[in-house]
Design a protein around this motif. Structure first.
Motif, PDB file in Angstrom:
ATOM      1  N   SER A  18       0.815  -1.206   0.000  1.00 41.61           N
ATOM      2  CA  SER A  18       0.000   0.000   0.000  1.00 41.61           C
ATOM      3  C   SER A  18       0.852   1.260   0.000  1.00 41.61           C
ATOM      4  O   SER A  18       0.392   2.313  -0.425  1.00 41.61           O
ATOM      5  CB  SER A  18      -0.942   0.013   1.200  1.00 41.61           C
ATOM      6  N   TYR A  19       2.096   1.177   0.420  1.00 44.39           N
ATOM      7  CA  TYR A  19       2.958   2.343   0.449  1.00 44.39           C
ATOM      8  C   TYR A  19       3.736   2.501  -0.847  1.00 44.39           C
ATOM      9  O   TYR A  19       4.277   3.546  -1.141  1.00 44.39           O
ATOM     10  CB  TYR A  19       3.925   2.255   1.640  1.00 44.39           C
ATOM     11  N   SER A  20       3.737   1.483  -1.653  1.00 44.72           N
ATOM     12  CA  SER A  20       4.480   1.500  -2.908  1.00 44.72           C
ATOM     13  C   SER A  20       3.972   2.598  -3.823  1.00 44.72           C
ATOM     14  O   SER A  20       2.785   2.831  -3.936  1.00 44.72           O
ATOM     15  CB  SER A  20       4.325   0.146  -3.605  1.00 44.72           C
ATOM     16  N   SER A  21       4.882   3.263  -4.534  1.00 40.37           N
ATOM     17  CA  SER A  21       4.487   4.314  -5.455  1.00 40.37           C
ATOM     18  C   SER A  21       3.917   3.733  -6.740  1.00 40.37           C
ATOM     19  O   SER A  21       3.383   4.448  -7.561  1.00 40.37           O
ATOM     20  CB  SER A  21       5.676   5.221  -5.771  1.00 40.37           C
ATOM     21  N   GLY A  22       4.007   2.429  -6.939  1.00 44.39           N
ATOM     22  CA  GLY A  22       3.526   1.821  -8.152  1.00 44.39           C
ATOM     23  C   GLY A  22       2.127   1.229  -8.052  1.00 44.39           C
ATOM     24  O   GLY A  22       1.613   0.705  -9.023  1.00 44.39           O
ATOM     25  N   CYS A 146       1.075  18.255  -9.860  1.00 45.05           N
ATOM     26  CA  CYS A 146       1.823  17.789  -8.685  1.00 45.05           C
ATOM     27  C   CYS A 146       1.910  16.263  -8.597  1.00 45.05           C
ATOM     28  O   CYS A 146       2.924  15.735  -8.149  1.00 45.05           O
ATOM     29  CB  CYS A 146       1.180  18.318  -7.410  1.00 45.05           C
ATOM     30  N   HIS A 147       0.853  15.595  -9.009  1.00 42.80           N
ATOM     31  CA  HIS A 147       0.812  14.130  -8.952  1.00 42.80           C
ATOM     32  C   HIS A 147       1.366  13.603 -10.273  1.00 42.80           C
ATOM     33  O   HIS A 147       0.633  13.464 -11.258  1.00 42.80           O
ATOM     34  CB  HIS A 147      -0.616  13.634  -8.716  1.00 42.80           C
ATOM     35  N   THR A 148       2.638  13.308 -10.299  1.00 36.43           N
ATOM     36  CA  THR A 148       3.343  12.979 -11.541  1.00 36.43           C
ATOM     37  C   THR A 148       2.887  11.673 -12.186  1.00 36.43           C
ATOM     38  O   THR A 148       3.171  11.448 -13.359  1.00 36.43           O
ATOM     39  CB  THR A 148       4.857  12.928 -11.296  1.00 36.43           C
ATOM     40  N   THR A 149       2.178  10.843 -11.460  1.00 38.10           N
ATOM     41  CA  THR A 149       1.693   9.569 -12.004  1.00 38.10           C
ATOM     42  C   THR A 149       0.165   9.490 -11.997  1.00 38.10           C
ATOM     43  O   THR A 149      -0.402   8.409 -12.110  1.00 38.10           O
ATOM     44  CB  THR A 149       2.284   8.376 -11.220  1.00 38.10           C
ATOM     45  N   ILE A 154      -2.269   6.583 -10.189  1.00 41.89           N
ATOM     46  CA  ILE A 154      -1.435   6.478  -8.987  1.00 41.89           C
ATOM     47  C   ILE A 154      -1.279   7.876  -8.388  1.00 41.89           C
ATOM     48  O   ILE A 154      -0.709   8.769  -9.018  1.00 41.89           O
ATOM     49  CB  ILE A 154      -0.055   5.863  -9.328  1.00 41.89           C
ATOM     50  N   TYR A 155      -1.785   8.027  -7.180  1.00 44.04           N
ATOM     51  CA  TYR A 155      -1.737   9.309  -6.479  1.00 44.04           C
ATOM     52  C   TYR A 155      -0.913   9.205  -5.200  1.00 44.04           C
ATOM     53  O   TYR A 155      -1.164   9.911  -4.239  1.00 44.04           O
ATOM     54  CB  TYR A 155      -3.156   9.788  -6.168  1.00 44.04           C
ATOM     55  N   SER A 156       0.055   8.360  -5.212  1.00 37.45           N
ATOM     56  CA  SER A 156       0.902   8.124  -4.048  1.00 37.45           C
ATOM     57  C   SER A 156       1.619   9.403  -3.619  1.00 37.45           C
ATOM     58  O   SER A 156       2.049  10.199  -4.450  1.00 37.45           O
ATOM     59  CB  SER A 156       1.941   7.050  -4.400  1.00 37.45           C
ATOM     60  N   GLU A 157       1.753   9.565  -2.313  1.00 36.54           N
ATOM     61  CA  GLU A 157       2.486  10.720  -1.793  1.00 36.54           C
ATOM     62  C   GLU A 157       3.943  10.696  -2.245  1.00 36.54           C
ATOM     63  O   GLU A 157       4.584  11.738  -2.335  1.00 36.54           O
ATOM     64  CB  GLU A 157       2.386  10.773  -0.267  1.00 36.54           C
ATOM     65  N   ARG A 158       4.454   9.524  -2.567  1.00 35.28           N
ATOM     66  CA  ARG A 158       5.831   9.405  -3.027  1.00 35.28           C
ATOM     67  C   ARG A 158       6.015   9.966  -4.432  1.00 35.28           C
ATOM     68  O   ARG A 158       7.130  10.186  -4.868  1.00 35.28           O
ATOM     69  CB  ARG A 158       6.280   7.954  -2.969  1.00 35.28           C
ATOM     70  N   ALA A 159       4.914  10.182  -5.154  1.00 31.49           N
ATOM     71  CA  ALA A 159       4.993  10.679  -6.526  1.00 31.49           C
ATOM     72  C   ALA A 159       4.512  12.128  -6.635  1.00 31.49           C
ATOM     73  O   ALA A 159       4.146  12.580  -7.704  1.00 31.49           O
ATOM     74  CB  ALA A 159       4.180   9.780  -7.450  1.00 31.49           C
ATOM     75  N   ASN A 164       7.862  24.523  -8.206  1.00 28.88           N
ATOM     76  CA  ASN A 164       8.486  25.621  -7.452  1.00 28.88           C
ATOM     77  C   ASN A 164       8.557  25.356  -5.952  1.00 28.88           C
ATOM     78  O   ASN A 164       8.726  26.270  -5.162  1.00 28.88           O
ATOM     79  CB  ASN A 164       7.756  26.946  -7.718  1.00 28.88           C
ATOM     80  N   PHE A 165       8.377  24.107  -5.567  1.00 30.57           N
ATOM     81  CA  PHE A 165       8.480  23.715  -4.161  1.00 30.57           C
ATOM     82  C   PHE A 165       9.298  22.437  -4.018  1.00 30.57           C
ATOM     83  O   PHE A 165      10.189  22.349  -3.202  1.00 30.57           O
ATOM     84  CB  PHE A 165       7.080  23.522  -3.555  1.00 30.57           C
ATOM     85  N   GLY A 166       8.956  21.430  -4.804  1.00 29.83           N
ATOM     86  CA  GLY A 166       9.663  20.149  -4.758  1.00 29.83           C
ATOM     87  C   GLY A 166       8.811  19.027  -4.223  1.00 29.83           C
ATOM     88  O   GLY A 166       7.575  19.141  -4.157  1.00 29.83           O
ATOM     89  N   ARG A 167       9.481  17.962  -3.840  1.00 28.83           N
ATOM     90  CA  ARG A 167       8.792  16.777  -3.328  1.00 28.83           C
ATOM     91  C   ARG A 167       8.014  17.096  -2.075  1.00 28.83           C
ATOM     92  O   ARG A 167       8.484  17.815  -1.218  1.00 28.83           O
ATOM     93  CB  ARG A 167       9.820  15.685  -3.018  1.00 28.83           C
ATOM     94  N   TRP A 168       6.800  16.568  -1.994  1.00 28.41           N
ATOM     95  CA  TRP A 168       5.977  16.764  -0.809  1.00 28.41           C
ATOM     96  C   TRP A 168       6.299  15.670   0.192  1.00 28.41           C
ATOM     97  O   TRP A 168       6.307  14.502  -0.133  1.00 28.41           O
ATOM     98  CB  TRP A 168       4.497  16.721  -1.168  1.00 28.41           C
TER      99      TRP A 168
END
Length: 170
Positions: A18-22, A146-149, A154-159, A164-168
């Motif tokens: 469940s934590y996987s970005s994929g 913001c959600h690159t995938t 895939i709306y993972s927080e890892r993605a 102008n801010f960067g990774r959340w």
């Protein structure tokens, strides 16, 4: 003891998955007419991001679709209405985001947009308003900013990568 070890391994694997970005959070869009018609103006949102009643309301008001006349041919209207209905959030409860969106709504509540569902409001509450309204994002409606995938469902927080801010990071 064997059962405890098995249970621990099983629960750890569920957490890791469940934590996987994929992992797909919502069923990806698989309708070319929907991508062509809706995606020509904005991100083709996954139908699993709104319940049927919200999609129906949106479709019958295409002449006033967020300030734009998005009227389509009657046969396309029928095809797209069926696609949205058949793939709406309550019909895709096996996907995490669809399940949480439906669960966040009160009985009979209609969301006017994805970004106004209680679940989405809650998920974005910690993000500063200036990051959401900046020109490179424009608003919560612009998932791909913001959600690159997001296009893959895939709306993972890892993605998340806010312009102008960067990774959340929570």
């Amino acid at each position: 003891m064997k059962y405890l070890i098995f249970l621990t391994i099983f629960l750890n694997s569920l957490f890791a998955e469940s934590y996987s970005s994929g992992r797909t959070d919502v069923a990806p869009v698989n309708n070319q007419l929907y991508i062509k018609e809706c995606g020509s103006c904005h991100f083709p949102y996954q139908p699993g991001l709104l319940p049927t009643n919200s999609w129906k309301k949106m479709m019958v008001n295409l002449d006033k679709h967020f300030g734009v006349d998005a009227t389509i041919a009657p046969e396309d209207f029928e095809t797209l209405s069926k696609y949205l209905n058949d793939n709406s959030a309550e019909k895709n409860m096996q996907y995490k985001r669809s399940n949480r969106i439906v669960s966040s709504l009160l009985p009979g509540q209609e969301a006017d947009s994805i970004s106004t569902t209680p679940y989405m409001v809650q998920k974005h509450r910690e993000i500063r308003k200036d990051l959401i309204t900046q020109p490179d994002v424009k608003g919560l409606f612009n998932c791909m900013a913001c959600h690159t995938t997001a296009d893959k469902g895939i709306y993972s927080e890892r993605a998340i990568n806010i312009p102008n801010f960067g990774r959340w990071e929570d």
